[in-house]
Write an enzyme that holds these catalytic residues in place. Structure first.
Site, PDB file in Angstrom:
ATOM      1  N   SER A   1      -2.196  -0.566   4.759  1.00 34.00           N
ATOM      2  CA  SER A   1      -3.181   0.506   4.605  1.00 34.00           C
ATOM      3  C   SER A   1      -4.588  -0.047   4.429  1.00 34.00           C
ATOM      4  CB  SER A   1      -2.818   1.378   3.399  1.00 34.00           C
ATOM      5  OG  SER A   1      -2.698   0.582   2.253  1.00 34.00           O
TER       6      SER A   1
ATOM      7  N   HIS B   1      -0.674   2.576  10.440  1.00 34.12           N
ATOM      8  CA  HIS B   1      -0.821   3.010   9.044  1.00 34.12           C
ATOM      9  C   HIS B   1      -0.301   4.433   8.894  1.00 34.12           C
ATOM     10  CE1 HIS B   1      -3.790   4.251   5.620  1.00 34.12           C
ATOM     11  NE2 HIS B   1      -2.557   4.109   5.190  1.00 34.12           N
TER      12      HIS B   1
ATOM     13  N   GLU C   1      -2.760   6.254  11.646  1.00 34.20           N
ATOM     14  CA  GLU C   1      -3.984   5.507  11.915  1.00 34.20           C
ATOM     15  C   GLU C   1      -3.543   4.194  12.546  1.00 34.20           C
ATOM     16  OE1 GLU C   1      -8.041   4.879   9.236  1.00 34.20           O
ATOM     17  OE2 GLU C   1      -6.133   4.382   8.340  1.00 34.20           O
TER      18      GLU C   1
END
Ligand SMILES: CC(C)(COP(=O)(O)OP(=O)(O)OC[C@H]1O[C@@H](n2cnc3c(N)ncnc32)[C@H](O)[C@@H]1OP(=O)(O)O)[C@@H](O)C(=O)NCCC(=O)NCCSC(=O)C[C@@H](O)CCCCCCCCCCCCC(=O)O
Length: 724
Positions: free
Chosen positions: A413, A434, A446
């Site tokens: 992350s 992510h 993401e």
């Protein structure tokens, strides 16, 4: 845009506007003219309306709301009324979706038949409007007020069987829906039409109208506080019960016109298109979604069966792909399997899945302790603890055992994807994926492209993301990428406000009133103060700082004395029943403002010689939200995010930003960039030591333009090259 053909004595009208037959001006005109031609032709006995390609019309053309063409003659109301007034039977033959204006067209018809897999619905509330072509007036006349309130205020789709049961469909047909529509039309061509024109019918449950509408109104206000469209839907439906169609449609139109020009509708429609734009990527050099063919993915593996890893496994299994789960030891592996099994059992219990389907899905899971078992998989997603050394170790191992062309992805992350890739001999086939927690539920993905990631890797990961039901947004590599990078100034400001005069509940209240469901300090408690404490320690280490020394970490925005004091007292958040708030017991969800925390904060301020002051809500609002938006502009100017729409989708789908504002970048455009820049500069002057208040160069440039620059053109002003 609407094809007219005759088959014997049946006129067949095909709406023809790929891909979804949206009812743009030319389609409406084609349908209107088609009905007129069929009416005039004595050899035509009945008419079938259907959609070309994959679906019946799915609604008005949303882009025409902004251009004004939606009102142009014949508007959708006029088309529906024209169909209904026809003296020859008109049958809607529905396949795919009949949504919004498409369903309204079908309600204008005298009969409706549908294929077994067709779906109908009024999703208008999702884009800030109402079914404004008679939908709120005709649907309750067909199925009653109660189910109409449910369908219209929820925006949910209704399947064929349910639509038949409710009376929306007159018949479900097997096989080709147009052929069946023609047969059906012939079978009713001599039937009288009075009694089939919906606008002349009475609402069946009219006696309960007040009670039903009052309770629906209370419900929409509770569920979607501040949203205009659901409230207008209930108002319009109430009118249907109390007024003849010709008067009701006028009120519906007036409500529709109000909604169409509202900021909420614009923002929601912007979000609709931004979501669809997200998977259309392009990287420097020109390769894009349109030019690169993804590799097929037939099997996947996930490394790490914790909360995130297990959720990722479920996304893969749900898409019908086999998935291997690897863990470091039997205890962890069993824990992961148990979690996955438990979640499927829960779905079965809630009736979301049949026992048989759950069993079939789970049969695609292969748990193992051996990395060697991954030798044939196409994609591996690593989901181990957020620690660079550990991740590099895992990637090194994967690189050795996986086939040469397998893609290796990390669910990091925040961490540097290039550093992770450097542990392999295939950096071109390494990418970040992510996921957001809970991974089986959250739609956002993401996807992070490293410096050496190949376009084909991007194409394959994007395709896989869509297959597993996610909205993928491609971003560049930097600490925290786009989402968590923007989160940093937001949470920093929230904590700084505590040291200056605010208490946790005051900060959270302002943010929650804005529309983010959980304020930043409650999020802190949810994630765990030990987790954020460790992250601060790790980031400090990475920067070569001693996290215990204020003078070291303060200039880098890593000094959180209140959080540290709470952490040192063992207040780790919800899980310990105490953090920024107190909780009834460990694990409880209801956060209660805690006088003890206020004492801790006051004590800290006294020790530091800080004069606490009353902080107005507007300052809380600006410092949390504007600092986050400023960072969003920086991700654009650095080319970490490709488009403002991407930043918005990340925040709408990943962080609970209120959709009716369109996302932080769209919201910025509504505030006005000049005003926004002025406020950011004000805070920069006030807090010159806080890097996140340094105004974004892109924002500055845009704010200095003579006329506001439309959001879609902001990219032209970003001076640096893309880092995607
Ligand atoms: C249908 C879907 C479920 C399909 O999903 P799928 O995943 O298969 O595909 P995509 O979502 O990716 O879509 C493919 C493609 O199509 C584009 N698109 C989809 N829907 C629309 C649309 N409605 N308009 C335009 N474009 C659309 C999408 O952007 C994709 O494009 P791309 O370039 O990315 O390939 C799914 O698509 C879906 O759910 N769609 C939305 C359905 C919807 O919201 N329908 C409702 C629309 S609003 C409506 O219908 C309003 C009507 O009720 C009323 C209109 C009344 C207007 C008249 C007003 C006059 C009143 C005043 C008169 C008084 C006179 C006076 O006083 O002046």
């Amino acid at each position: 845009m609407a094809d007219y053909r005759k088959q014997g004595d049946v006129a067949v009208l095909h709406a023809n506007n790929p891909p979804v037959n949206a009812l743009s001006y030319h389609v409406r005109q084609g349908l209107y003219d088609g009905i007129e031609a069929a009416e005039k032709d004595p050899s035509v006995k009945c008419i079938v309306i259907c959609g070309k390609g994959k679906t019946f019309p799915v609604g008005a053309d949303i882009r025409e709301f902004a251009s004004g063409s939606a009102k142009k003659f014949p508007n959708l109301i006029e088309v529906c009324d024209k169909i209904e007034a026809c003296t020859k039977p008109v049958v809607a033959a529905i396949h795919g979706f009949a949504l919004g204006g498409g369903l309204e067209i079908s309600l204008g018809c005298h009969y409706r038949i549908g294929g077994t897999s067709c779906k109908v619905g009024f999703p208008e509330v999702n884009i800030g409007v109402l079914p404004g072509a008679g939908g709120t007036q005709r649907l309750p006349r067909v199925i009653g007020l109660k189910p109409s309130l449910d369908i219209i205020t929820s925006g949910c789709h209704v399947g064929a069987k349910e639509a038949l049961k409710l009376g929306i469909l007159d018949k479900i047909v097997q096989g080709d829906v147009v052929t069946e529509g023609i047969k059906f039309a012939k079978s009713v061509q001599n039937q009288p039409l009075h009694g089939r024109r919906v606008s002349t019918m009475a609402v069946p449950d009219v006696s309960q109208a007040n009670a039903l509408c009052n309770s629906a109104m209370a419900e929409v206000k509770r569920k979607s506080s501040g949203l205009l469209a659901p409230v207008a839907c209930v108002k319009s439906l109430r009118v249907a019960a109390q007024t003849p169609y010709k008067d009701g449609i006028k009120i519906e139109s007036a409500l529709m016109l109000q909604l169409m020009t509202s900021g909420q509708a614009k923002a929601l429609q912007y979000a609709f298109f931004a979501e669809r734009l997200a998977s259309k990527w392009q990287v420097p050099g020109g390769a894009s979604h349109a030019t690169v063919t993804p590799r097929p993915v037939k099997s996947c593996a996930v490394v790490g069966g914790g909360y995130m890893g297990s959720g990722i496994v479920m996304c893969i299994l749900n898409a019908g792909l086999p998935c291997i789960l690897v863990e470091a030891n039997q205890k962890f592996l069993d824990r992961g399997i148990k979690m996955i099994q438990g979640l499927y059992a829960g779905s079965v219990k809630l009736g979301k899945m049949s026992e048989q389907d759950a069993k079939k899905t789970l049969s695609l899971l292969k748990p193992t302790l051996r990395y060697e078992d991954l030798k044939d998989v196409d994609v591996v997603i690593e989901a181990v603890f957020e620690d660079m050394k550990l991740k590099q170790e895992v990637f090194g191992k994967l690189d050795k055992v996986c086939k040469k062309d397998a893609l290796l992805c990390s669910n990091t992350s925040t961490l540097n994807i290039d550093k992770i890739a450097s542990a392999t001999r295939r950096p071109d086939r390494v990418m970040g994926m992510h996921f957001f927690a809970p991974a089986y539920y959250m739609k956002l993905l993401e996807n992070i492209r490293g410096a050496e990631t190949s376009p084909q890797t991007v194409a394959t990961v994007t395709q896989l993301s869509v297959k597993i039901g996610k909205v993928p947004v491609l971003v560049g590599n930097c600490h925290g990428f786009v989402g968590n990078r923007m989160m940093a100034p937001y949470t920093t400001e929230a904590q700084r406000l505590l040291e200056e005069g605010a208490y946790p509940h005051q900060v959270d209240q302002v943010i929650e009133e804005f529309g983010i469901p959980i304020g930043p300090l409650k999020v802190g408690d949810l994630t765990g103060l030990d987790v954020s404490w460790k992250i601060t320690r790790e980031v400090s280490r990475m920067l070569g700082l001693d996290h215990t020394k204020r003078e070291d970490v303060e200039p880098f925005g890593l000094y959180f004395p209140v959080r540290n004091a709470l952490y040192e007292k063992g207040r780790l958040g919800r899980k310990t029943g105490a953090g920024f708030y107190k909780y009834e017991k460990a694990g409880s969800k209801v956060a209660i403002p805690d006088p003890l925390v206020m004492d801790i904060i006051d004590h800290h301020c006294r020790e530091e010689g800080i004069d606490r002051r009353r902080i107005p809500p507007q300052e809380i609002y600006e410092r949390c939200l504007y600092s986050l938006i400023n960072e969003g502009f920086k991700t654009l100017e650095e080319g970490i995010a490709a488009r403002p729409e991407d930043v918005d989708i990340i925040w709408l789908l990943g962080y609970g930003w209120p959709r009716y504002t369109g996302g932080p970048m769209h919201f910025a455009s509504q505030i006005g960039l000049r005003r926004l820049y002025g406020r950011i500069e004000y805070y920069h002057n006030k807090y010159p030591d806080r890097d996140h208040w340094t105004p974004s160069r892109l924002l500055k440039t845009l704010s200095q333009q003579e006329h506001p620059v439309p959001l879609a053109q902001w990219g032209q002003f970003a001076s640096t090259t893309s880092r995607l």
